[in-house]
Design an enzyme around this catalytic site. Structure first.
Site, PDB file in Angstrom:
ATOM      1  N   ASP A  59       0.816  -1.223   0.000  1.00 54.48           N
ATOM      2  CA  ASP A  59       0.000   0.000   0.000  1.00 54.48           C
ATOM      3  C   ASP A  59       0.848   1.270   0.000  1.00 54.48           C
ATOM      4  O   ASP A  59       0.674   2.140  -0.850  1.00 54.48           O
ATOM      5  CB  ASP A  59      -0.904   0.050   1.238  1.00 54.48           C
ATOM      6  CG  ASP A  59      -2.134  -0.846   1.080  1.00 54.48           C
ATOM      7  OD1 ASP A  59      -2.377  -1.332  -0.047  1.00 54.48           O
ATOM      8  OD2 ASP A  59      -2.828  -1.052   2.087  1.00 54.48           O
TER       9      ASP A  59
ATOM     10  N   ARG B 105       0.336   5.671  16.844  1.00 48.16           N
ATOM     11  CA  ARG B 105       0.070   6.666  15.781  1.00 48.16           C
ATOM     12  C   ARG B 105       0.507   8.084  16.133  1.00 48.16           C
ATOM     13  O   ARG B 105       1.152   8.754  15.316  1.00 48.16           O
ATOM     14  CB  ARG B 105      -1.428   6.662  15.384  1.00 48.16           C
ATOM     15  CG  ARG B 105      -1.959   5.326  14.928  1.00 48.16           C
ATOM     16  CD  ARG B 105      -1.103   4.684  13.873  1.00 48.16           C
ATOM     17  NE  ARG B 105      -1.679   3.450  13.383  1.00 48.16           N
ATOM     18  CZ  ARG B 105      -0.963   2.408  12.984  1.00 48.16           C
ATOM     19  NH1 ARG B 105       0.350   2.446  13.015  1.00 48.16           N
ATOM     20  NH2 ARG B 105      -1.554   1.323  12.529  1.00 48.16           N
TER      21      ARG B 105
ATOM     22  N   ASP C 135      -7.401   4.407  12.035  1.00 56.31           N
ATOM     23  CA  ASP C 135      -6.052   4.962  11.912  1.00 56.31           C
ATOM     24  C   ASP C 135      -6.004   6.250  11.110  1.00 56.31           C
ATOM     25  O   ASP C 135      -5.233   7.154  11.416  1.00 56.31           O
ATOM     26  CB  ASP C 135      -5.106   3.906  11.329  1.00 56.31           C
ATOM     27  CG  ASP C 135      -4.685   2.894  12.388  1.00 56.31           C
ATOM     28  OD1 ASP C 135      -4.634   3.281  13.572  1.00 56.31           O
ATOM     29  OD2 ASP C 135      -4.417   1.735  12.043  1.00 56.31           O
TER      30      ASP C 135
ATOM     31  N   SER D  37      -4.737  -8.717   7.934  1.00 49.63           N
ATOM     32  CA  SER D  37      -4.124  -7.397   8.029  1.00 49.63           C
ATOM     33  C   SER D  37      -3.560  -7.270   9.440  1.00 49.63           C
ATOM     34  O   SER D  37      -4.285  -7.446  10.416  1.00 49.63           O
ATOM     35  CB  SER D  37      -5.178  -6.323   7.760  1.00 49.63           C
ATOM     36  OG  SER D  37      -4.720  -5.096   8.269  1.00 49.63           O
TER      37      SER D  37
HETATM   38  N1  ARG Z   1      -8.754  -1.907  15.542  1.00 49.89           N
HETATM   39  C1  ARG Z   1      -7.510  -1.526  16.085  1.00 49.89           C
HETATM   40  C2  ARG Z   1      -7.434  -0.049  16.295  1.00 49.89           C
HETATM   41  O1  ARG Z   1      -8.206   0.652  15.722  1.00 49.89           O
HETATM   42  C3  ARG Z   1      -6.347  -2.060  15.303  1.00 49.89           C
HETATM   43  C4  ARG Z   1      -6.128  -1.522  13.948  1.00 49.89           C
HETATM   44  C5  ARG Z   1      -4.897  -2.115  13.393  1.00 49.89           C
HETATM   45  N2  ARG Z   1      -4.785  -2.089  11.986  1.00 49.89           N
HETATM   46  C6  ARG Z   1      -4.569  -3.182  11.228  1.00 49.89           C
HETATM   47  N3  ARG Z   1      -4.243  -3.008   9.999  1.00 49.89           N
HETATM   48  N4  ARG Z   1      -4.702  -4.406  11.666  1.00 49.89           N
HETATM   49  O2  ARG Z   1      -6.618   0.421  17.039  1.00 49.89           O
END
Ligand code: ARG
Length: 504
Positions: free
Chosen positions: A45, A126, A155, A207
């Protein structure tokens, strides 16, 4: 070159090696492009993002790779890939120590768990990554910050909110949200046609986002919340069934709420998290399987493993139980939830989260001491705690001869404690209100159904159904008790009881 270089300069950094190698033209003769700083992972990506940004926005791309303890096959390799894909520079930043000292320490103080389950693994990393993106933007005079998040996750919100709170003048580019490369095959085809290196890896079924605080696993079969997660999703934890048959004990020392030692050995918080991941993970502790509410309104099935994080939070809570005054401890529970929601929702740099941190920091002053954790086949229990700041008073707590608690004081305390409700109850009775009574159930161990008066409507006799707990559920026999007396209980079976409830 200072970090505060004005963005209006928009110039590329002339001492940048990459630039010297790539361009023989001087900055004066070549028209300067705007720069986008991209959060780069080395995956498909964000690699496609580099080329896509160049083609669609005419920008130069500076990639920033944050090392937050994620699994990777070499940061130098990731940097080389960014440059080979066309980035004018790639910064690789080791963020691990700051992540522990400035981010996870606050998460520990907050016993941070979104929806009481998820220790905010991705959400915590993040804002730190964003800090470095913004620093890079200032350093390179960039106009844009770009990320590779989709349009339906949390995210994107975290990246953009954090960036805008750090520098409201920066503009955001979110290629994955914009482009129409529907599926992975389309993306690979686009990549191949645009000289983006595509590794011949088999498509990953999940993922994954990870750092040393834990691992988030989504997609694939996990999208059916009815299906048990396949065992191949877990990498930090063994199956509890395969964990050692003997328990493992670990002493965790804390100073002002921050882990500072294991089994009597002083260690950095960072090293403790790594060590705890190994200890807890090898005992099968730290797996989470939940349905989570994303900020964008979607319920999502998420699996996590966070052995060290969960174990340290467990120990920290046990020490707080010992050291925090009741009022602080109770009030803190609400603050913790607001803190977790704020961080989950991308508000790390908000004034609310800052104010909550100030409260939390104040509570941690006396959270110094140590906790003994016991790991055994997927469980982690705090089985001992000690502190110089302990508020546990043996003389007050004990039931033995050394009891110092003033039992007589309890009488007056209860009188005043319940006085206002006593006045209310007297008034209710005087007004003819019917009061609840448990006399009818005194023979039974539990009461489990239909205890209100609505069942007497429509000519159906009011009934109280009572039964017994048996291992594995409520006994299939239950007593139907007449409203006025328990003189004639008769045994009915569950099917009848259900029918009666339906009628009522
Ligand atoms: N749902 C979790 C969060 O919003 C994890 C997101 C992680 N992303 C991934 N690509 N698995 O913090």
């Amino acid at each position: 070159m200072t970090n505060l270089m004005s963005r209006s300069m928009k110039g590329r950094i002339m001492e940048s090696k990459t630039m010297e190698n790539k361009s023989s033209m001087s900055a004066e003769t070549k028209p300067q492009k705007d720069i986008a700083v991209l959060a780069y992972s080395g995956g498909l990506d964000t690699s496609v993002c580099i080329k896509w940004l160049q083609e669609n926005y005419g920008v130069d791309v500076v990639a920033v790779v944050g090392d937050v303890g994620q699994e990777h096959d070499g940061l130098e390799k990731i940097k080389a890939k960014a440059l080979a894909t066309g980035a004018i520079d790639c910064l690789v930043v080791d963020m691990r120590e700051v992540f522990a000292e400035e981010y996870l320490s606050k998460a520990i103080a907050a016993n941070a768990m979104y929806e009481n389950k998820y220790p905010l693994v991705s959400a915590l990393s993040r804002p730190l990554i964003c800090k470095h993106l913004v620093d890079a933007a200032h350093k390179y005079g960039a106009k844009y910050i770009a990320h590779g998040c989709t349009g339906k996750g949390n995210d994107q919100v975290r990246f953009e909110s954090s960036v805008l709170m750090l520098d409201p003048e920066l503009e955001i580019l979110a290629p994955v949200r914009e482009w129409d490369l529907g599926c992975r095959a389309d993306e690979i085809a686009w990549a191949a046609a645009h000289d983006v290196p595509v590794e011949a890896t088999t498509a990953k079924p999940y993922s994954i986002d990870d750092n040393f605080w834990g691992r988030a696993i989504e997609c694939g079969v996990l999208e059916d919340p009815a299906i048990e997660p396949p065992s191949d999703i877990w990498t930090m934890t063994v199956d509890p069934q395969d964990a050692p048959d003997e328990p493992t004990y670990v002493d965790v020392a804390f100073e002002h709420g921050i882990p500072c030692g294991l089994n009597g050995v002083k260690m950095s918080f960072l090293d403790i998290v790594y060590a705890m991941n190994t200890i807890a993970g090898s005992n099968g502790y730290g797996r989470i399987d939940m349905v989570e509410n994303r900020l964008v309104g979607v319920k999502s099935r998420e699996c996590y493993e966070a052995p060290g994080a969960l174990a340290l939070i467990c120990a920290h809570k046990a020490l707080e139980d010992l050291c925090l005054e009741r009022g602080v401890l109770h009030y803190k529970l609400g603050i913790e939830q607001t803190w977790a929601d704020s961080v989950y929702n991308g508000l790390w740099f908000s004034p609310l989260k800052d104010a909550l941190d100030a409260f939390l920091a104040s509570t941690q002053q006396c959270v110094t001491g140590s906790v003994k954790l016991k790991f055994y086949k997927g469980s982690c229990v705090a089985v001992g705690r000690t502190s110089d700041y302990s508020l546990y008073d043996f003389g007050l707590a004990t039931y033995d001869a050394s009891d110092q608690f003033d039992h007589n004081a309890a009488k007056g305390f209860i009188e005043l404690h319940s006085l206002s409700c006593k006045v209310w109850a007297a008034n209710r009775l005087a007004m003819g209100a019917k009061m609840d009574s448990f006399a009818a159930v005194k023979e039974t161990k539990c009461q489990f159904a239909d205890n209100d008066d609505s069942s007497s409507e429509g000519g159906i006799p009011s009934a109280k159904m009572t039964g017994e707990f048996v291992p594995g559920g409520i006994s299939s026999k239950c007593q139907l008790v007449d409203e006025d007396s328990i003189a004639h209980p008769h045994v009915i079976n569950m099917a009848d009881a259900v029918e009666l409830e339906t009628l009522a």
